[in-house]
Design an enzyme around this catalytic site. Structure first.
Site, PDB file in Angstrom:
ATOM      1  NE  ARG A  63       2.375   4.514   1.233  1.00 50.39           N
ATOM      2  CZ  ARG A  63       1.377   4.967   1.999  1.00 50.39           C
ATOM      3  NH1 ARG A  63       1.635   5.788   3.004  1.00 50.39           N
ATOM      4  NH2 ARG A  63       0.149   4.598   1.758  1.00 50.39           N
ATOM      5  NE  ARG A 108      -4.639   6.557   4.189  1.00 50.43           N
ATOM      6  CZ  ARG A 108      -4.255   5.839   3.139  1.00 50.43           C
ATOM      7  NH1 ARG A 108      -5.095   5.615   2.147  1.00 50.43           N
ATOM      8  NH2 ARG A 108      -3.024   5.370   3.060  1.00 50.43           N
ATOM      9  NE  ARG A 120       1.868  -1.000  -3.599  1.00 50.63           N
ATOM     10  CZ  ARG A 120       0.886  -0.976  -2.700  1.00 50.63           C
ATOM     11  NH1 ARG A 120       0.115  -1.992  -2.502  1.00 50.63           N
ATOM     12  NH2 ARG A 120       0.681   0.127  -2.014  1.00 50.63           N
ATOM     13  NE  ARG A 179      -1.455   2.641   5.696  1.00 51.81           N
ATOM     14  CZ  ARG A 179      -1.562   2.273   4.424  1.00 51.81           C
ATOM     15  NH1 ARG A 179      -2.765   2.009   3.921  1.00 51.81           N
ATOM     16  NH2 ARG A 179      -0.499   2.180   3.640  1.00 51.81           N
ATOM     17  CE  LYS A 219      -4.527   0.746  -4.077  1.00 54.52           C
ATOM     18  NZ  LYS A 219      -3.887   2.064  -3.879  1.00 54.52           N
TER      19      LYS A 219
HETATM   20  P1  AMP Z   1      -0.990  -0.327   1.029  1.00 57.25           P
HETATM   21  O1  AMP Z   1      -1.763  -0.615   2.281  1.00 57.25           O
HETATM   22  O2  AMP Z   1      -1.548  -1.029  -0.169  1.00 57.25           O
HETATM   23  O3  AMP Z   1      -0.803   1.154   0.811  1.00 57.25           O
HETATM   24  O4  AMP Z   1       0.475  -0.948   1.239  1.00 57.25           O
HETATM   25  C1  AMP Z   1       1.336  -0.475   2.259  1.00 57.25           C
HETATM   26  C2  AMP Z   1       2.745  -0.934   1.986  1.00 57.25           C
HETATM   27  O5  AMP Z   1       2.809  -2.370   1.993  1.00 57.25           O
HETATM   28  C3  AMP Z   1       3.312  -0.530   0.637  1.00 57.25           C
HETATM   29  O6  AMP Z   1       3.842   0.790   0.636  1.00 57.25           O
HETATM   30  C4  AMP Z   1       4.389  -1.596   0.428  1.00 57.25           C
HETATM   31  O7  AMP Z   1       5.533  -1.310   1.202  1.00 57.25           O
HETATM   32  C5  AMP Z   1       3.730  -2.844   1.024  1.00 57.25           C
HETATM   33  N1  AMP Z   1       2.988  -3.585  -0.009  1.00 57.25           N
HETATM   34  C6  AMP Z   1       1.642  -3.709  -0.137  1.00 57.25           C
HETATM   35  N2  AMP Z   1       1.319  -4.454  -1.208  1.00 57.25           N
HETATM   36  C7  AMP Z   1       2.502  -4.794  -1.797  1.00 57.25           C
HETATM   37  C8  AMP Z   1       2.858  -5.536  -2.959  1.00 57.25           C
HETATM   38  N3  AMP Z   1       1.924  -6.063  -3.773  1.00 57.25           N
HETATM   39  N4  AMP Z   1       4.184  -5.698  -3.228  1.00 57.25           N
HETATM   40  C9  AMP Z   1       5.126  -5.194  -2.436  1.00 57.25           C
HETATM   41  N5  AMP Z   1       4.862  -4.454  -1.345  1.00 57.25           N
HETATM   42  C10 AMP Z   1       3.566  -4.252  -1.013  1.00 57.25           C
END
Ligand code: AMP
Length: 206
Positions: A163, A122, A88, A152, A13
């Site tokens: 996740r 990554r 999400r 990360r 993404k």
């Molecule tokens: P990402 O960078 O999109 O992989 O997000 C990293 C982490 O942030 C996720 O594993 C969640 O813990 C949190 N997170 C990101 N977006 C959301 C969302 N829309 N709702 C809840 N938690 C989120």
């Protein structure tokens, strides 16, 4: 045009978002990036978010929806935006429908068995680029901007497992949600390179 980028963690993404942002001038809004910036800045939101992110769980809906609602209230998004990582779950999707208009949900479909390796290998740059260790040939800086790459904190096997489970249980049902609204377009990523995926994305967006 307002779009949602949907896909499992590691589906690409972020990579596609950078390209879409450049070509279509859509504002890229990543809830994950917003949380990471808050954690780095030691803000109250960052303090709440950290424990959930470290556990591979979703940050509570009230916090997340409020952040997105605020962000979408700012004038710079008038020309269109792309949500990456939001919604999400079904609750967030229903909330989003109350305060914003979604034109399209772009779903990046990937073989989930590839994702653990992809995410744990990554390396990312603060400019938004991301790489896999297997193609870096030992390089530690970003080929695009020269900054130091990093891993990360949540890109470790234990958190990634959680996740992926969170994605299957809570996020994957959004595919049906947007299909029912007639807004879903799926790109089957298979063995496609990021350039090939982007070409398929452009066909849809054009
Ligand atoms: P990402 O960078 O999109 O992989 O997000 C990293 C982490 O942030 C996720 O594993 C969640 O813990 C949190 N997170 C990101 N977006 C959301 C969302 N829309 N709702 C809840 N938690 C989120």
């Amino acid at each position: 045009m307002n779009i949602i980028l949907l896909g499992a963690p590691g589906a690409g993404k972020g990579t596609q978002a950078s390209r879409i942002e450049q070509k279509y001038s859509l504002v890229h809004i990543s809830t994950g990036d917003i949380f990471r910036a808050n954690i780095k800045g030691g803000t109250p939101i960052g303090k709440v978010a950290k424990s959930y992110i470290d556990a591979g769980k979703l940050v509570p809906d009230e916090v997340t929806c409020e952040i997105v609602k605020d962000r979408l209230a700012s004038p710079d998004i008038k020309g269109g935006y792309m949500l990456d990582g939001f919604p999400r779950n079904l609750f967030q999707a229903a909330e989003l429908d109350k305060f914003a208009k979604v034109d399209l949900c772009l779903n990046l479909e990937v073989d989930t068995s590839l994702l653990m390796d992809r995410i744990c290998g990554r390396r990312v740059c603060s400019c938004g680029e991301s790489y896999h260790v297997s193609t870096l040939n030992g390089a530690t800086t970003c080929a695009k901007c020269g900054k130091e790459l990093y891993q990360r904190a949540d890109d470790n096997p234990e958190t990634v497992g959680a996740r992926l489970e969170t994605y299957e249980k809570q996020t994957a049902p959004l595919i049906d949600y947007y299909a029912k609204q007639g807004k879903l377009k799926t790109v089957v990523c298979g063995n496609k390179t990021p350039d090939e995926v982007f070409a398929a994305v452009c066909e849809i967006l054009d």
